[in-house]
Structures are given as structure tokens and as C-alpha cells.
Design a protein around this motif. Structure first.
Motif, PDB file in Angstrom:
ATOM      1  N   UNK A 140       4.690 -13.210   0.295  1.00  0.00           N
ATOM      2  CA  UNK A 140       3.481 -12.730   0.977  1.00  0.00           C
ATOM      3  C   UNK A 140       3.817 -12.031   2.281  1.00  0.00           C
ATOM      4  N   UNK A 141       4.726 -12.605   3.044  1.00  0.00           N
ATOM      5  CA  UNK A 141       5.101 -11.986   4.326  1.00  0.00           C
ATOM      6  C   UNK A 141       5.650 -10.576   4.107  1.00  0.00           C
ATOM      7  N   UNK A 142       6.520 -10.431   3.120  1.00  0.00           N
ATOM      8  CA  UNK A 142       7.092  -9.115   2.844  1.00  0.00           C
ATOM      9  C   UNK A 142       6.020  -8.118   2.420  1.00  0.00           C
ATOM     10  N   UNK A 143       5.030  -8.590   1.668  1.00  0.00           N
ATOM     11  CA  UNK A 143       3.944  -7.710   1.236  1.00  0.00           C
ATOM     12  C   UNK A 143       3.142  -7.208   2.428  1.00  0.00           C
ATOM     13  N   UNK A 144       2.838  -8.104   3.365  1.00  0.00           N
ATOM     14  CA  UNK A 144       2.085  -7.693   4.556  1.00  0.00           C
ATOM     15  C   UNK A 144       2.903  -6.718   5.394  1.00  0.00           C
ATOM     16  N   UNK A 145       4.170  -6.995   5.560  1.00  0.00           N
ATOM     17  CA  UNK A 145       5.050  -6.104   6.332  1.00  0.00           C
ATOM     18  C   UNK A 145       5.110  -4.726   5.672  1.00  0.00           C
ATOM     19  N   UNK A 146       5.108  -4.688   4.347  1.00  0.00           N
ATOM     20  CA  UNK A 146       5.128  -3.405   3.636  1.00  0.00           C
ATOM     21  C   UNK A 146       3.867  -2.597   3.949  1.00  0.00           C
ATOM     22  N   UNK A 147       2.714  -3.268   4.042  1.00  0.00           N
ATOM     23  CA  UNK A 147       1.487  -2.567   4.446  1.00  0.00           C
ATOM     24  C   UNK A 147       1.598  -2.095   5.888  1.00  0.00           C
ATOM     25  N   UNK A 148       2.135  -2.914   6.758  1.00  0.00           N
ATOM     26  CA  UNK A 148       2.311  -2.486   8.160  1.00  0.00           C
ATOM     27  C   UNK A 148       3.177  -1.243   8.242  1.00  0.00           C
ATOM     28  N   UNK A 149       4.263  -1.241   7.492  1.00  0.00           N
ATOM     29  CA  UNK A 149       5.165  -0.091   7.486  1.00  0.00           C
ATOM     30  C   UNK A 149       4.474   1.156   6.937  1.00  0.00           C
TER      31      UNK A 149
ATOM     32  N   UNK B 269     -20.440   8.643   6.537  1.00  0.00           N
ATOM     33  CA  UNK B 269     -20.639   7.321   7.130  1.00  0.00           C
ATOM     34  C   UNK B 269     -20.761   7.371   8.649  1.00  0.00           C
ATOM     35  N   UNK B 270     -21.707   6.605   9.153  1.00  0.00           N
ATOM     36  CA  UNK B 270     -21.897   6.474  10.608  1.00  0.00           C
ATOM     37  C   UNK B 270     -21.197   5.228  11.157  1.00  0.00           C
ATOM     38  N   UNK B 271     -20.525   4.489  10.277  1.00  0.00           N
ATOM     39  CA  UNK B 271     -19.787   3.284  10.689  1.00  0.00           C
ATOM     40  C   UNK B 271     -18.363   3.384  10.136  1.00  0.00           C
ATOM     41  N   UNK B 272     -17.422   2.594  10.655  1.00  0.00           N
ATOM     42  CA  UNK B 272     -16.058   2.621  10.148  1.00  0.00           C
ATOM     43  C   UNK B 272     -16.002   2.300   8.656  1.00  0.00           C
ATOM     44  N   UNK B 273     -14.986   2.844   7.998  1.00  0.00           N
ATOM     45  CA  UNK B 273     -14.836   2.701   6.546  1.00  0.00           C
ATOM     46  C   UNK B 273     -13.487   2.071   6.212  1.00  0.00           C
ATOM     47  N   UNK B 274     -13.514   1.049   5.369  1.00  0.00           N
ATOM     48  CA  UNK B 274     -12.279   0.494   4.817  1.00  0.00           C
ATOM     49  C   UNK B 274     -12.215   0.880   3.341  1.00  0.00           C
ATOM     50  N   UNK B 275     -11.072   1.417   2.940  1.00  0.00           N
ATOM     51  CA  UNK B 275     -10.880   1.803   1.552  1.00  0.00           C
ATOM     52  C   UNK B 275     -10.552   0.600   0.697  1.00  0.00           C
ATOM     53  N   UNK B 276     -11.131   0.535  -0.503  1.00  0.00           N
ATOM     54  CA  UNK B 276     -10.909  -0.608  -1.391  1.00  0.00           C
ATOM     55  C   UNK B 276     -10.582  -0.108  -2.795  1.00  0.00           C
ATOM     56  N   UNK B 277      -9.904  -0.967  -3.564  1.00  0.00           N
ATOM     57  CA  UNK B 277      -9.680  -0.675  -4.966  1.00  0.00           C
ATOM     58  C   UNK B 277      -8.279  -0.223  -5.301  1.00  0.00           C
ATOM     59  N   UNK B 278      -7.458  -1.137  -5.810  1.00  0.00           N
ATOM     60  CA  UNK B 278      -6.142  -0.788  -6.312  1.00  0.00           C
ATOM     61  C   UNK B 278      -5.139  -0.359  -5.260  1.00  0.00           C
ATOM     62  N   UNK B 279      -5.327  -0.801  -4.028  1.00  0.00           N
ATOM     63  CA  UNK B 279      -4.479  -0.320  -2.936  1.00  0.00           C
ATOM     64  C   UNK B 279      -3.215  -1.167  -2.801  1.00  0.00           C
ATOM     65  N   UNK B 280      -2.092  -0.474  -2.705  1.00  0.00           N
ATOM     66  CA  UNK B 280      -0.778  -1.095  -2.547  1.00  0.00           C
ATOM     67  C   UNK B 280      -0.074  -0.447  -1.355  1.00  0.00           C
ATOM     68  N   UNK B 281       1.035  -1.023  -0.906  1.00  0.00           N
ATOM     69  CA  UNK B 281       1.778  -0.356   0.171  1.00  0.00           C
ATOM     70  C   UNK B 281       2.198   1.066  -0.203  1.00  0.00           C
ATOM     71  N   UNK B 282       2.510   1.286  -1.464  1.00  0.00           N
ATOM     72  CA  UNK B 282       2.985   2.602  -1.895  1.00  0.00           C
ATOM     73  C   UNK B 282       1.907   3.681  -1.844  1.00  0.00           C
ATOM     74  N   UNK B 283       0.638   3.305  -1.988  1.00  0.00           N
ATOM     75  CA  UNK B 283      -0.407   4.337  -1.992  1.00  0.00           C
ATOM     76  C   UNK B 283      -1.340   4.266  -0.779  1.00  0.00           C
ATOM     77  N   UNK B 284      -1.004   3.405   0.171  1.00  0.00           N
ATOM     78  CA  UNK B 284      -1.847   3.243   1.368  1.00  0.00           C
ATOM     79  C   UNK B 284      -1.995   4.539   2.159  1.00  0.00           C
ATOM     80  N   UNK B 285      -0.926   5.285   2.316  1.00  0.00           N
ATOM     81  CA  UNK B 285      -0.963   6.484   3.163  1.00  0.00           C
ATOM     82  C   UNK B 285      -2.018   7.477   2.685  1.00  0.00           C
ATOM     83  N   UNK B 286      -2.184   7.601   1.372  1.00  0.00           N
ATOM     84  CA  UNK B 286      -3.182   8.531   0.840  1.00  0.00           C
ATOM     85  C   UNK B 286      -4.591   8.119   1.238  1.00  0.00           C
ATOM     86  N   UNK B 287      -4.834   6.820   1.316  1.00  0.00           N
ATOM     87  CA  UNK B 287      -6.160   6.316   1.703  1.00  0.00           C
ATOM     88  C   UNK B 287      -6.425   6.613   3.178  1.00  0.00           C
ATOM     89  N   UNK B 288      -5.425   6.368   4.006  1.00  0.00           N
ATOM     90  CA  UNK B 288      -5.573   6.655   5.437  1.00  0.00           C
ATOM     91  C   UNK B 288      -5.703   8.161   5.667  1.00  0.00           C
TER      92      UNK B 288
END
Length: 206
Positions: free
Chosen positions: A193-202, A155-174
Motif C-alpha cells: 500500500x505504501x508503494x502504491x501511494x508513493x507511486x501516485x505522489x510521484x 464546474x464552479x467547484x473543484x473536481x476530482x477525477x474518478x474511475x479506473x485511475x492508476x499511477x500510470x494514467x494519473x497525469x492524463x487526468x490532471x
């Protein structure tokens, strides 16, 4: 417009646990998502247009870009910040002409051929997946880390990973070189919802 793909929340009215999509988006914005895509496959254009206009106005307060899935004319009418286009949707060049130079244009691309065909003078980012199995895009082959990373390299542009992503598996995508993660139910169907977003931030800090 500058944008941050880190926590890219895809909001679908049918996946909000019976709550208002507008309420869910605002709660997610307050918690710290970095981008919002409004995705509505109902083709109830009155509902889509009304929600898009409301979200575009409300998200200005948070300085979070609003991206409209598929509907370029809705994005124009609502003064949204951009559109996300699937492979069968509007042509990105036509969307750019309607939306202007400052708009954010994203495109779904999940094969080598699709990524190599992306025009980086028109498209600002791509969504690649599914990284994990997902209820939303049934029938597509799950990429996993190795295949995903190989596509990111093309890719010549930034990539966002999609599909089944949770806080627990985010690190593997990054770790597979994504610039951010996109999610739907992991936030919209969360009891807190707030806790879910914070979990992704963490997860992104880890």
C-alpha cells in the motif's frame, strides 16, 4: 475544513484484498493520501457505524479528512468531516443542515446537466467520471480526457477525477484539469500500500 483532493482514497471493505479496511486506511494515511472516503455498500449499519467512528478517530492524528459515502446520519454520529453524495442519495442542502457549515460535502456529477445543477454554496467539490473503464461503476459511459475536460470547464467547484485511475494514467487526468484523482483498488488491493501511494505522489509531481 480545508481539504486537498490530490490523492483521494476511497476505502471499501469489500475491496481490501481480505484485509481490514481500518488497517488499509491507516497504512494509506501514513503513506500520504490527502483524503479518505469510507464507502460501504453492504448496508450493514452496525459495521458501517463502527468503522466510521473508528476511522474518524484514527484519522484525526494524521489531519486527513474522513468523508462518509451516502450516510449523512453516520457521518454526524461519527463526527466525520463530511459526506459524499451520489445523484440518488440525500439532498446536499439537507446534509449541510445536519452537518454544519464546516463540513465537507462532495457530490457525484457526470453529465452537463448534473454539473450545472450543483449548488456551489452547498457543495464543496464534485467527483466526475468514469475517466477510464472501472469495475465499480459498470454501465456508465467512459468519458476519456476530452469529455472530462469539457465537464470540468462547467464546474464552479473543484473536481476530482474518478474511475479506473492508476499511477500510470494519473497525469492524463490532471492534464484534463482535475484538481485531484480518486482511486480505490489501485491502493486498497495493492500488495504494498505504501508503494502504491508513493507511486501516485510521484505521478502528481511528473
Amino acid at each position: 475544513m480545508p481539504f486537498d483532493l490530490s490523492i483521494y482514497f476511497v476505502a471499501d471493505p469489500e475491496c481490501c484484498g481480505g484485509r481490514s479496511v481500518v488497517d488499509v486506511v491507516i497504512e494509506a494515511a501514513e503513506a500520504g493520501v490527502t483524503m479518505v472516503q469510507y464507502r460501504d455498500k453492504s448496508y450493514d449499519m452496525a459495521r458501517i457505524s463502527a468503522n466510521a467512528a473508528m476511522l474518524a478517530e484514527l484519522l484525526k492524528e494524521y489531519n486527513i479528512p474522513l468523508i462518509i459515502n451516502d450516510h449523512v446520519d453516520v457521518a454526524v454520529a461519527a463526527s466525520a468531516d463530511g459526506v459524499h453524495l451520489g445523484q440518488g442519495d440525500s439532498d446536499p442542502k439537507a446534509a449541510r443542515e445536519k452537518l454544519g457549515f464546516e463540513a465537507i460535502i462532495g457530490q457525484t456529477a457526470f453529465t452537463r446537466e448534473q454539473i450545472e445543477a450543483v449548488d456551489d454554496t452547498v457543495v464543496d467539490y464534485i467527483g466526475v467520471g468514469p475517466f477510464y473503464p472501472t469495475k465499480t461503476d459498470k454501465g456508465k459511459s467512459v468519458l476519456g480526457a476530452e469529455k472530462f475536460a469539457a465537464l470540468v470547464e462547467l464546474s464552479r467547484v473543484p473536481v476530482v477525477g474518478i474511475g479506473g485511475i492508476t499511477p500510470d494514467n494519473t497525469k492524463a487526468v490532471i492534464d484534463a484539469d482535475a484538481d485531484g484523482v480518486a482511486m480505490m483498488r489501485s491502493i486498497s488491493e495493492a500488495s504494498d500500500i505504501r508503494a502504491a501511494v508513493v507511486a501516485f505522489q510521484d505521478a502528481l509531481k511528473g
